[in-house]
Each structure stands twice: as C-alpha cells, then as structure tokens.
Write an enzyme that holds these catalytic residues in place. Structure first.
Site, PDB file in Angstrom:
ATOM      1  N   ASP A 172       0.025   3.177   3.195  1.00  0.00           N
ATOM      2  CA  ASP A 172      -0.862   4.211   3.760  1.00  0.00           C
ATOM      3  C   ASP A 172      -1.560   3.625   4.990  1.00  0.00           C
ATOM      4  O   ASP A 172      -1.479   2.428   5.252  1.00  0.00           O
ATOM      5  CB  ASP A 172      -1.864   4.709   2.705  1.00  0.00           C
ATOM      6  CG  ASP A 172      -2.839   3.623   2.254  1.00  0.00           C
ATOM      7  OD1 ASP A 172      -3.492   3.005   3.113  1.00  0.00           O
ATOM      8  OD2 ASP A 172      -2.970   3.392   1.032  1.00  0.00           O
TER       9      ASP A 172
ATOM     10  N   GLN B 172      -0.538  -4.598   1.379  1.00  0.00           N
ATOM     11  CA  GLN B 172       0.781  -4.235   0.822  1.00  0.00           C
ATOM     12  C   GLN B 172       0.948  -2.724   0.839  1.00  0.00           C
ATOM     13  O   GLN B 172       2.021  -2.202   0.556  1.00  0.00           O
ATOM     14  CB  GLN B 172       0.881  -4.719  -0.622  1.00  0.00           C
ATOM     15  CG  GLN B 172       0.796  -6.228  -0.777  1.00  0.00           C
ATOM     16  CD  GLN B 172       0.664  -6.605  -2.245  1.00  0.00           C
ATOM     17  OE1 GLN B 172       1.646  -6.705  -2.963  1.00  0.00           O
ATOM     18  NE2 GLN B 172      -0.557  -6.806  -2.698  1.00  0.00           N
ATOM     19  N   ASN B 173      -0.144  -2.025   1.165  1.00  0.00           N
ATOM     20  CA  ASN B 173      -0.095  -0.561   1.104  1.00  0.00           C
ATOM     21  C   ASN B 173       0.603   0.005   2.332  1.00  0.00           C
ATOM     22  O   ASN B 173       0.462  -0.513   3.435  1.00  0.00           O
ATOM     23  CB  ASN B 173      -1.515   0.006   1.000  1.00  0.00           C
ATOM     24  CG  ASN B 173      -2.214  -0.481  -0.247  1.00  0.00           C
ATOM     25  OD1 ASN B 173      -1.549  -0.939  -1.182  1.00  0.00           O
ATOM     26  ND2 ASN B 173      -3.528  -0.413  -0.274  1.00  0.00           N
TER      27      ASN B 173
ATOM     28  N   ASN C 146     -10.665  -6.655  -8.949  1.00  0.00           N
ATOM     29  CA  ASN C 146      -9.712  -5.785  -9.655  1.00  0.00           C
ATOM     30  C   ASN C 146     -10.435  -5.139 -10.835  1.00  0.00           C
ATOM     31  O   ASN C 146     -11.413  -5.670 -11.353  1.00  0.00           O
ATOM     32  CB  ASN C 146      -8.522  -6.623 -10.165  1.00  0.00           C
ATOM     33  CG  ASN C 146      -7.287  -5.781 -10.436  1.00  0.00           C
ATOM     34  OD1 ASN C 146      -7.349  -4.764 -11.118  1.00  0.00           O
ATOM     35  ND2 ASN C 146      -6.163  -6.195  -9.883  1.00  0.00           N
ATOM     36  N   LEU C 147      -9.911  -3.997 -11.258  1.00  0.00           N
ATOM     37  CA  LEU C 147     -10.418  -3.346 -12.477  1.00  0.00           C
ATOM     38  C   LEU C 147     -10.175  -4.209 -13.686  1.00  0.00           C
ATOM     39  O   LEU C 147     -10.880  -4.119 -14.688  1.00  0.00           O
ATOM     40  CB  LEU C 147      -9.633  -2.042 -12.713  1.00  0.00           C
ATOM     41  CG  LEU C 147     -10.035  -0.786 -11.979  1.00  0.00           C
ATOM     42  CD1 LEU C 147      -9.138   0.361 -12.444  1.00  0.00           C
ATOM     43  CD2 LEU C 147     -11.492  -0.456 -12.281  1.00  0.00           C
TER      44      LEU C 147
ATOM     45  N   HIS D 281       4.351  -4.401   3.850  1.00  0.00           N
ATOM     46  CA  HIS D 281       5.413  -3.612   3.208  1.00  0.00           C
ATOM     47  C   HIS D 281       5.754  -2.347   3.998  1.00  0.00           C
ATOM     48  O   HIS D 281       6.342  -1.410   3.453  1.00  0.00           O
ATOM     49  CB  HIS D 281       5.020  -3.251   1.762  1.00  0.00           C
ATOM     50  CG  HIS D 281       5.046  -4.431   0.841  1.00  0.00           C
ATOM     51  ND1 HIS D 281       4.445  -4.441  -0.401  1.00  0.00           N
ATOM     52  CD2 HIS D 281       5.616  -5.665   0.980  1.00  0.00           C
ATOM     53  CE1 HIS D 281       4.642  -5.620  -0.975  1.00  0.00           C
ATOM     54  NE2 HIS D 281       5.337  -6.377  -0.161  1.00  0.00           N
TER      55      HIS D 281
ATOM     56  N   THR E  33      -4.634  -5.544  -6.518  1.00  0.00           N
ATOM     57  CA  THR E  33      -3.179  -5.751  -6.613  1.00  0.00           C
ATOM     58  C   THR E  33      -2.857  -6.429  -7.931  1.00  0.00           C
ATOM     59  O   THR E  33      -3.614  -7.279  -8.400  1.00  0.00           O
ATOM     60  CB  THR E  33      -2.638  -6.542  -5.393  1.00  0.00           C
ATOM     61  OG1 THR E  33      -1.248  -6.810  -5.588  1.00  0.00           O
ATOM     62  CG2 THR E  33      -3.381  -7.829  -5.136  1.00  0.00           C
TER      63      THR E  33
END
Ligand code: BJW
Length: 241
Positions: free
Chosen positions: A94, A91-92, A202-203, A109, A178
C-alpha cells in the site's frame, strides 16, 4: 545523531482497514498463497491473479482507507531528523506511508499502485484495473503484458543493497506489525550491529521476537507514538535543539 531503520509489515496498516496476510484460516482473502502470490500461480491463472490485485487496488483507492496514527507518527519522527539518518523499509504494497508524509521509504515487496511490463521490465504508475487485454502505456504491440509491480514468493525483493547498507550501520532498528515469517525481511534484525537497539512493536510475539532487545506490545496506533517518546528519552533527543 543515531541512525534509524524502521521495518513495517501488514500490522501497521491493519487499523487503516487493510487485512493482514496470515489469518487463522491460512488464506489471503479466500485464496491460497500459491494461487495469488507466486510467478507460477500467475502463469497458471493470470486472470484470477490480476483480479485479486484489482480488488485490493480498488480498496486501497477507496476513501475508507487512510493512513493511521502510526503512519503519521513515523512520518513526523522522520521529519524531525536529519535527512540521511532515517530509512523506512516497508513490506507493505500500500502507499499509506507516503500518503502520511514519509520521504525515505523503500517498498521492498513492490507497490500495488504500479504496473510492470512482463517483457521490458518497465514500471508505470497504475490506478486502474488490469486485465489480459490491458494496453501497454507505451507499446501498442505489447497488449495484455502487464503484471502488478509486486514481489511474489521466489522473486528477489527490491533495493536489497540499500537496505543491507542501512541495517548493518544502524543504532536503532524497529520492526512494526510483521509476523517475522517471510524472509529476507524476517532476518534483518540478525544483521544489525551488536550495540544497536532492536525493538519490536506487535499485538503479539512474532516468530523472530527472541532477536529483539525490547517489545512494545499492543496496537501500532498506540505503541508507535509510545515507542518514539521512549527513543527520544533514550537518545536525549529534543526537537528544538
Ligand atoms: C499488528 C496489528 C496492529 C496485526 N498493531 N501489530 C524457507 C526458509 C526461509 C526462507 C524461505 C524458505 N522457503 C522459501 C523461502 C523464501 C520466501 C519465504 O520467506 N518464505 C516463507 C513463507 C518461508 N521468501 C521469498 O521468496 C522472498 N524472496 C526471496 O527470498 O528471494 C531470495 C533472496 C535471496 C537472498 C537475499 C534476498 C532474497 C520474497 C518474499 C515476497 C513476499 N511477498 C508477499 C506478498 C506480496 C503480494 C501481496 O501483497 O499480495 O508480501 S508475502 C506477504 O508476507 C506480503 C508481506 O509483505 C509479507 C510479510 O507479511 P507481514 O507483513 O509480516 O504480515 P502478516 O500478516 O504475516 O503479519 C502481520 C503481523 O502484524 C502479525 O504479527 C500481527 O500480530 C501484527 N498485527 N494487527 C500491531 N494493529
């Protein structure tokens, strides 16, 4: 060989110095989402939106931003597998996965380092600032008719057919960094086959965490290599075989 689909979000690039989207203040680098990430926002204030993306593009191109250990681990994992068994959906916007060496990448995206013509839809590589006076690379009559090649809210994400085909047929689906708040990406996990191994990295818990079989909690740079080791054990994969 198992078929793998990896979905990444802003959290994988956070340790490369690119801020995630949903901070506690609900703003993206000081802006409301509607201002900078919708076609309506662009129509009402194109200069502000172009400038927002100019700043992000400059940062991405600065030497401060480099792929991190999570990007590299994913690229190495892909390189160890048969070509058609691996799809990386990001989805990034960069380009850090590509810079790390990933090959089969779908940037659903869009891409910050590309521009799109508002009139013809043609897409061009783009590293410079974009203004209301930017010349079109091919058409002198289309002055200032470029926009960032980014999927804004209300627009259709890219390559959905290829993405859906891969997801409905995968043995392992791993979602990394995400928040599970933005659709259709947040719903991909629900499209995986029943016997698929669904893993979240994920965190913190994401909004769609309940749909995963296993969670690796912590920073992507630590948890992605840990997860890949677990995948190798689970599927009896030996890179030398
Ligand atoms: C770490 C970490 C570390 C931090 N290690 N983890 C109502 C219900 C359902 C849907 C809708 C609805 N109303 C409208 C919609 C649709 C809308 C939508 O989803 N809206 C929601 C907000 C409700 N979606 C769309 O409009 C999409 N198009 C669409 O739906 O078309 C119709 C369609 C129909 C049928 C099929 C298919 C399509 C388009 C969405 C476009 C999203 N664009 C953006 C902006 C791009 C511009 C830009 O870059 O400036 O893309 S939004 C923004 O969010 C960006 C991201 O790609 C996307 C996802 O964000 P992400 O990656 O999850 O980031 P964060 O910040 O939210 O989370 C980071 C996570 O990382 C956190 O969980 C942290 O814990 C974690 N983390 N550090 C590991 N070191």
């Amino acid at each position: 060989m198992p078929k793998i689909v990896v979905l990444t979000g802003a959290g994988i690039s956070a340790e490369s110095g690119i801020p995630t989207f949903r901070g506690s203040d609900g703003l993206w680098e000081g802006h409301r989402i509607e201002e900078v990430a919708t076609p309506e926002g662009f129509r009402s204030n194109p200069g502000l939106v172009l400038d927002f993306y100019n700043q992000r593009r400059r940062k991405l191109l600065s030497s401060d931003v480099q792929p991190n250990a999570a990007h590299v681990a994913i690229a190495n994992w892909e390189a160890s597998l048969p070509q058609n068994d691996f799809l990386l959906i990001t989805q990034n916007v960069d380009d850090l996965h590509v810079r790390a060496g990933s090959k089969n990448v779908v940037p659903m995206h869009g891409e910050l380092l590309k521009a799109r013509c508002l009139d013809t839809g043609a897409v061009f590589p783009w590293c410079d600032d974009m203004t209301l006076q930017t010349p079109h690379p091919e058409r002198a009559d289309l002055l200032g008719r470029l926009r960032p090649h980014i999927v804004w809210f209300g627009e259709m994400p890219l390559e959905m057919e290829q993405i859906e085909e891969a997801i409905i047929d995968c043995d392992c689906f791993v979602s990394i960094g995400t928040s599970g708040k933005v659709y259709p990406a947040a719903g991909f996990v629900q499209m995986t086959p029943r016997e698929c191994w669904r893993v979240e990295i994920n965190l913190d818990n994401a909004d769609n965490s309940g749909a995963f079989d296993d969670s690796f909690v912590g920073r992507a740079t630590e948890q992605v290599p840990r997860f890949i080791d677990a995948w190798k054990q689970r599927f009896g994969f030996d890179a030398t075989s």
